[in-house]
Design an enzyme around this catalytic site. Structure first.
Site, PDB file in Angstrom:
ATOM      1  CD  GLU A 181      -3.097  -1.025   2.163  1.00 31.01           C
ATOM      2  OE1 GLU A 181      -2.986  -0.230   3.098  1.00 31.01           O
ATOM      3  OE2 GLU A 181      -4.120  -1.709   1.968  1.00 31.01           O
ATOM      4  CD  GLU A 252      -4.654  -6.017   2.829  1.00 32.20           C
ATOM      5  OE1 GLU A 252      -5.440  -5.264   3.445  1.00 32.20           O
ATOM      6  OE2 GLU A 252      -3.435  -6.024   3.006  1.00 32.20           O
TER       7      GLU A 252
END
Ligand SMILES: *[C@@H]1O[C@H](CO)[C@@H](O)[C@H](O)[C@H]1NC(C)=O
Ligand SMILES: *[C@@H]1O[C@H](CO)[C@@H](O)[C@H](O)[C@H]1NC(C)=O
Ligand SMILES: *[C@@H]1O[C@H](CO)[C@@H](O)[C@H](O)[C@H]1NC(C)=O
Ligand SMILES: *[C@H]1O[C@H](CO)[C@@H](O)[C@H](O)[C@H]1NC(C)=O
Length: 475
Positions: A181, A252
């Site tokens: 991320e 995710e």
């Protein structure tokens, strides 16, 4: 005959080189729709691993995804620990023994609500080090920091290679991740962010694992890395792969959310999860990972600040590895419905048809007989629509899956799995006769302290991860 069929159904082929195209990952020449579940090896005990993996497999999971936790493995520089809960090779071998695949997210920065995001604390003491950056003014130090990242990544990759764990060697690892991320903080590094992204990608590819690399939440992931989506609603929010020859992967899918001290658990319903997964697959997605499938426990001081010891207790497998219903069962049925038509989904071309103002059909038609459809109703009320001249009643906010374009095999809002409740019994009660231990902390006297400074000391640099507390007197 039945025995043969069962054997075929329960044996997952292993090995084979992994590539990808615009549709999916390709393992040993086969396109795949994969359901993946995050289980982090240090958040449970080695005794729990076999049953966690087996229960995930029973729930229709094909892949186990885990991070690699650097500060657990190298708490002191150059001193490595891969014992007990840290035995990542044993964890991956157990997954392999049960016939599932693995996605390995090396990081080295992982976040994961883990102390210091997985970075070892000693990195903090390297003069001038700037984490996760290609920092020109500090080039000499930055080269240092990159080489530390590089050393750790290389060490893990070599460890996997020597245990023959990459799919290209006949092992279960089909995908790896570098960084985590990064786009969330990239702006803070200004022009130094993008070169770091390129460096991390090049470093990863240079390690020649024989399986693809991904960067999650990184729209500009350099070729050949795959940019992937993290979130709760990737079916709605993901802009898609950054190249037509990369597949749409969801690394995710949040089954809940981590919980901070003093907060209520975040509850995400089985219906909502199933809806979003079905939508992602209906829009050409081919890999969905549940984050977490089993959260487990943050032992000792491994959880990051504020996060409670139970990690994603609301996941399909709860903190203790027990099945949480209806989540586990509803998703199992969803997986089965999608798998029953995965050949059609992977080989037919998808088209989207309007069925009403708030209703869509996502249709995968290969021939007049081979066809699969997802009928979506985004409205808050039930409606009846016609699809191929047949009426279907669609419950509010739901997706119906028709593996043959005729019969509804699954609807995301119709939960046919019984709810389970968890009750706790006292194993041991601390009555008055039972032992409590009291820890008295001596309150230091200023005149007797040895550590003095004429500037502010920072907690991490001073306590050096021996404690989360620092007694601080200031005048
Ligand atoms: C993967 O590809 C390499 C080179 O093309 C080949 O030597 C190797 O046998 C392949 N591995 C598997 C498991 O098919
Ligand atoms: C990287 O590893 C090599 C070989 O183990 C070692 O000589 C070198 O000092 C390490 N570099 C860093 C920055 O840790
Ligand atoms: C899915 O892929 C097909 C090409 O195979 C494309 O025509 C279609 O627009 C895609 N659908 C979505 C929702 O992206
Ligand atoms: C992801 O999982 C959550 C629940 O865990 C679910 O609500 C969501 O619909 C799933 N799919 C997407 C695409 O977000």
């Amino acid at each position: 005959m039945l025995l043969l069929l069962l054997t075929a159904a329960f044996t997952t082929a292993h090995g084979g080189n992994v590539t990808y195209d615009g549709r999916s990952l390709i393992i040993d020449g086969q396109h795949k729709i994969l359901f993946s579940g995050s289980i982090h090896y240090p958040r449970s005990t080695p005794e729990m691993w076999p049953s966690l993996i087996a229960t995930a497999k029973k729930g229709g999971i094909d892949v186990i995804q885990t991070y690699v936790f650097w500060n657990l493995h190298e708490p002191q520089q150059g001193q490595y620990d891969f014992s007990g809960r840290r035995d990542i090779v044993k964890f991956i071998e157990e997954i392999q023994a049960q016939g599932l695949y693995v996605t390995l997210r090396i990081g080295p920065f992982i976040e994961s609500e883990w102390t210091y995001g997985g970075l070892p604390l000693w990195l903090h003491d390297i003069p001038g080090i700037v984490f996760r950056s290609d920092n020109e003014p500090f080039k000499v130090f930055t080269i240092l920091s990159l080489s530390y990242y590089n050393n750790f990544t290389t060490k893990i990759v070599n460890m996997m290679k020597s245990a023959n764990l990459y799919a290209s060697q006949g092992g279960p690892i089909i995908l790896s991740q570098i960084e985590n991320e990064y786009s969330m903080i990239e702006g803070a590094f200004h022009e130094r962010g993008p070169p770091y992204v390129r460096w991390a990608a090049q470093m990863a590819v240079g390690l020649q694992t024989g399986v693809p690399w991904a960067m999650c939440k990184q729209d500009d992931a350099p070729d050949p890395l795959i940019n992937t989506c993290n979130g709760m609603e990737c079916g709605k929010t993901f802009k898609g792969p950054n190249s037509p020859n990369k597949p749409s992967l969801w690394t995710e899918n949040w089954t809940s959310f981590y919980q901070a001290f003093g907060e209520e658990p975040y509850l995400r319903s089985a219906e909502d999860i199933a809806y979003n997964v079905a939508l992602f697959i209906a829009k050409n997605g081919s890999y969905v990972n549940y984050y977490m499938y089993h959260g487990g426990t943050n032992f000792e001081r491994t959880g990051s600040a504020f996060v409670i010891t139970a990690y994603y207790d609301q996941a399909p497998l709860d903190e203790y590895g027990l099945i949480r219903q209806p989540k586990w069962g509803h998703l199992k049925k969803l997986h089965a419905a999608i798998k029953s038509c995965s050949n059609t989904l992977l080989s037919a071309t998808q088209t989207t048809l309007n069925l009403g103002t708030k209703q869509e059909a996502y249709v995968f038609r290969k021939s007049s007989t081979e066809c699969a459809a997802f009928l979506e109703n985004t409205d808050n009320k039930a409606v009846t629509i016609r699809f191929q001249n047949i009426p279907y009643s669609l419950p509010p906010k739901s997706i119906s899956i028709l593996p043959n374009c005729k019969k509804v095999a699954f609807n995301t809002a119709k939960v046919r799995t019984k709810y389970s409740t968890r009750t706790m019994k006292y194993g041991l009660q601390f009555g008055s006769n039972e032992q409590w231990e009291v820890y008295q902390e001596a309150i230091p006297k200023f005149d007797e302290t040895s550590l003095r400074a004429n500037k502010l000391l920072d907690q991490i640099g001073t306590a050096k991860d021996t404690s989360d507390y620092l007694w601080y007197t200031f005048r």
